[in-house]
Design a protein around this motif. Structure first.
Motif: not given
Length: 311
Positions: A33-40, A91-92, A145-146, A151-153
């Motif tokens: 998982t992770g940030m959109s655009g980070a390479g999933r 869902l997330f 930012a949203a 996803l912080t936790e």
């Protein structure tokens, strides 16, 4: 993705001592998982190339069910990677409960969280001419930012956080291959990274060491043009008062940490060593630390120099 690869997983030297790959008795479960655009997607493709059964965009509510199905077919699907994103916030939001159910059932899993700086993520979305999935009617930065808030936790509890800011697609694929090879990841992989404080702290550092207490070769005219990889600079730094004592005590202090990582099934950590510009002292000390840490049992050490070459 960016055209250079100078961060996590980019090897300028590698030392391997007593490698013992983990041989799972049941299916391995990796949550990507992770940030959109980070390479999933790039990570998913690399995992698939190395024998992982990859399921993308799985709702968290189905995670436990899929895991049970795979456990019954562990011989046919020994390695399962589940890629999840935040295209559906509703869902997330259930991801915490889904992971709790996995733990309660005794299912062992790891979480790979892919991240990158906001500037890099914005540039990647602009280059791809695609909106961020959470930006709505706002800007790309609003969506980022949203997503970070959401996803912080999960990032804080990830087994491995991989910063892809300085990777292109080939660099990220290489890093994934090194971490999750056909034989499974080594018990513990350390990346010892040098950096310059004036360029900012590495986002994915687990531990940060400050070696600005050592004499700076920058002020020695004959050493200034060289780097910590050059013997003259290395010797100048490492023979300075307190240098060897620091390295020895730092390695000793890390020994119980490494043992704890192995007990907790943590497979990756980044140790960052910083000086002012990331050219002399941090480079020499990082190289020396790598050599010492590589002597620890069941550890692979890679060395990277984030800011080497900057002016």
């Amino acid at each position: 993705m960016s055209e250079t690869s100078t961060d996590v997983g980019h090897d300028t030297g590698q030392h391997e001592i007593g490698l013992t790959p983990v041989k799972p008795t049941a299916s391995e479960l990796l949550i990507v998982t992770g940030m959109s655009g980070a390479g999933r997607s790039t990570a998913a493709n690399a995992l698939e190339d190395h024998g992982w059964y990859v399921v993308e965009n799985l709702p968290p509510q189905l995670l436990s069910t899929l895991s049970e199905l795979v456990q019954h077919a562990s011989e046919r699907i020994p390695k399962l990677a589940v890629v999840m994103d935040v295209r559906s916030k509703a869902l997330f939001a259930d991801i915490r409960e889904a992971l709790a159910q996995l733990s309660a059932s005794g299912t062992e899993y790891r979480v790979l969280f892919l991240d990158a700086s906001d500037d890099v993520l914005i540039r990647r979305f602009e280059q791809g001419r695609r909106p961020h999935p959470l930006q709505g009617g706002g800007r790309i930065s609003d969506g980022i930012a949203a997503e970070r808030a959401l996803l912080t936790e999960l990032r804080d509890h990830a087994t491995l956080v991989l910063d892809t800011s300085d990777f292109n697609v080939h660099g990220l694929a290489t890093a994934i291959t090194e971490l999750f090879s056909e034989k499974g990841p080594v018990t513990l992989r350390l990346n010892v990274m040098s950096f310059g404080f004036k360029y900012g702290l590495p986002a994915d550092a687990n531990y940060v060491a400050d070696v600005r207490f050592l004499p700076n070769p920058h002020w020695v005219p004959q050493l200034r043009p060289h780097t910590g990889l050059d013997p003259d600079v290395r010797d100048y730094v490492l023979v300075a008062n307190g240098a060897q004592e620091f390295v020895e005590r730092y390695v000793h202090a890390l020994e119980p940490v490494l043992a704890g990582y192995r007990r907790e099934n943590k497979h990756y950590a980044t140790i960052a060593v910083g000086c002012t510009g990331g050219k002399h002292r941090s480079v020499a000390v990082a190289e020396e630390l790598s050599k010492r840490l590589a002597q620890q049992p069941r550890v692979t050490v890679t060395t990277s120099h984030r800011d080497l070459g900057r002016e």
